[in-house]
Design an enzyme around this catalytic site. Structure first.
Site, PDB file in Angstrom:
ATOM      1  N   GLY A 147      -7.303 -14.930  -8.835  1.00  0.00           N
ATOM      2  CA  GLY A 147      -7.776 -14.271  -7.615  1.00  0.00           C
ATOM      3  C   GLY A 147      -6.863 -14.434  -6.422  1.00  0.00           C
TER       4      GLY A 147
ATOM      5  N   ASP B  30       2.456  -4.066 -10.315  1.00  0.00           N
ATOM      6  CA  ASP B  30       2.273  -5.420 -10.846  1.00  0.00           C
ATOM      7  C   ASP B  30       2.824  -5.542 -12.258  1.00  0.00           C
ATOM      8  OD1 ASP B  30       1.020  -5.736  -8.473  1.00  0.00           O
ATOM      9  OD2 ASP B  30      -0.977  -6.111  -9.280  1.00  0.00           O
TER      10      ASP B  30
ATOM     11  N   HIS C  86       0.833  -1.212   0.000  1.00  0.00           N
ATOM     12  CA  HIS C  86       0.000   0.000   0.000  1.00  0.00           C
ATOM     13  C   HIS C  86       0.868   1.263   0.000  1.00  0.00           C
ATOM     14  CE1 HIS C  86      -4.023  -1.780   0.213  1.00  0.00           C
ATOM     15  NE2 HIS C  86      -3.462  -2.730   0.936  1.00  0.00           N
ATOM     16  N   THR C  87       2.079   1.126  -0.490  1.00  0.00           N
ATOM     17  CA  THR C  87       2.955   2.293  -0.658  1.00  0.00           C
ATOM     18  C   THR C  87       2.936   2.783  -2.103  1.00  0.00           C
ATOM     19  OG1 THR C  87       4.782   0.760  -1.001  1.00  0.00           O
ATOM     20  CG2 THR C  87       4.561   1.681   1.200  1.00  0.00           C
TER      21      THR C  87
END
Length: 393
Positions: free
Chosen positions: A125, A175, A37-38
């Site tokens: 997923g 990603d 979450h950076t």
């Protein structure tokens, strides 16, 4: 890596004809070793490409039609080049479709039709980036066959743009970047704001990366993700009282944050910002300890990352916490943490090779007892980014 001979047979079963002009490409999945979450806060992340991912077999056609097929899912389509648009019912096909469209927008229009067969080894997923893998392998394959340069940084940006604008998922760059630019036995230190990056040797010696999939359906991710993003933006607004030019939390040092965090009146928003700033610091410390070959210290940083994601950022959830708790009880485990967006998905653990089977048995048993879910485990090596495989088939 997939069995190319078997894939060739499947390709001919679906599309007929010969293997003349058939080419094969591979893009990996990825795991983020630390730095969660950076990315959308303009901070550092530390992902690595895995050795398993998505293989694409592709062959030019005589007409202007694109054939889409996968060994993993029954949906197949043939679509004319000039009729490529987002259709919800087309499911996974929207990812490669979007690449065709965005290549045209970026000045690389596709000149002819192609038949494509995808074979994915990434669990859907699981949070190991199956969509980024599909996008990057499609872009790399098409650029290669059309005779264009294959700049992997540009391919990552194109794939991210496709996911943001064509598929409608507001993902960061990590990603696609890791999938396109991975390097065997190296992780990537990436500054998400500027895309400055370097490959850092990841010498794990007798330790293995073990990914544990919680197999928890992730219902909360989108709403929580958007909420966390807006809380981080709120934190920036408060801190601008002291730092008027601040646009992203990643532009602050830990020292600056500690000196001025009192400017954030909302305690929840302050905790969110604290996680981001401390997590970026953990990434930088990770590089130092890995360069000193101190895997034990890296393991401790992984644990600190998970604790922060649980207590300050609150994105872990019962399943990820149960899996990390179970992992840390196993002898020979240096560190474990959630990886990905959270609320399900995967953990990554650094496990001594002699303990891997014990880890799988013990963590699997304890996790199922606590959650009622059956996990899956993958023992991983760090592999290359996107590449052509089996030069000519």
């Amino acid at each position: 890596m997939a069995n190319l001979e078997a894939l060739k047979d499947t390709f001919i079963e679906i599309y007929g004809d010969s293997t003349a002009e058939l080419a094969a490409f591979h893009a990996p999945g990825r795991v983020n070793l630390i730095g969660e979450h950076t990315d959308y806060n303009g901070g550092y992340v530390f992902p690595a490409a895995l050795t398993f991912g998505t293989t694409l077999l592709i062959r030019p056609r005589e007409d202007q039609v694109i054939g889409f097929a996968s060994t993993n899912l029954p949906l197949r389509k043939q679509i004319s080049i000039d009729e490529l648009s987002y259709v919800e019912a087309d499911d996974w096909i929207n990812y490669p479709k979007g690449i065709f469209v965005h290549l045209g927008k970026e000045g690389f229009p596709i000149t002819k039709g192609y038949d494509l067969l995808f074979h994915g080894e990434i669990p859907n997923g699981a949070g190991l980036s199956s969509s980024a893998s599909i996008e990057v392998v499609t872009a790399f394959g098409l650029l290669t066959l059309e005779g264009h340069p294959t700049d992997t940084v540009q391919i990552a940006l194109l794939a991210q743009k496709t996911e943001n604008q064509f598929v409608g998922v507001n993902c960061g760059i990590m990603d696609q970047f890791a999938v396109a630019n991975g390097k065997k036995d190296h992780a990537i230190l990436l500054m998400c704001d500027t895309l400055a990056y370097k490959h850092v040797p990841f010498k794990s010696g007798s330790y293995k990366l073990v990914i544990g999939n919680t197999n928890k359906r992730r219902g909360l991710v989108d709403s929580a993700y958007n909420e966390r993003r807006s809380q981080c933006e709120q934190a920036v607004t408060y801190l601008q009282q002291q730092f008027p030019n601040l646009t992203l939390l990643g532009q602050m040092s830990l020292q600056q944050f500690n000196d001025y965090k009192h400017l954030i009146p909302d305690e929840t928003v302050r905790r969110r910002a604290q996680h981001v700033i401390e997590e970026i610091d953990r990434v930088l410390k990770s590089i130092e300890v890995l360069q000193a070959n101190d895997l034990e210290a890296f393991g401790k940083l992984m644990i600190g990352s998970h604790d922060s994601l649980r207590d300050l950022y609150e994105v872990t959830g019962a399943e990820l916490d149960a899996m990390v708790e179970a992992a840390l009880k196993v002898h020979g485990v240096l560190g474990a943490r959630m990886t990905g967006a959270g609320f399900g998905g995967c953990t990554v653990s650094l496990v001594h090779e002699d303990s891997v089977q014990t880890f799988i048995d013990q963590v699997g048993k304890e996790y199922t007892e606590k959650t009622g879910l059956t996990p899956s485990f993958y023992v991983c090596d760090i592999g290359n980014g996107v590449e052509q495989v089996g030069e000519a088939l």
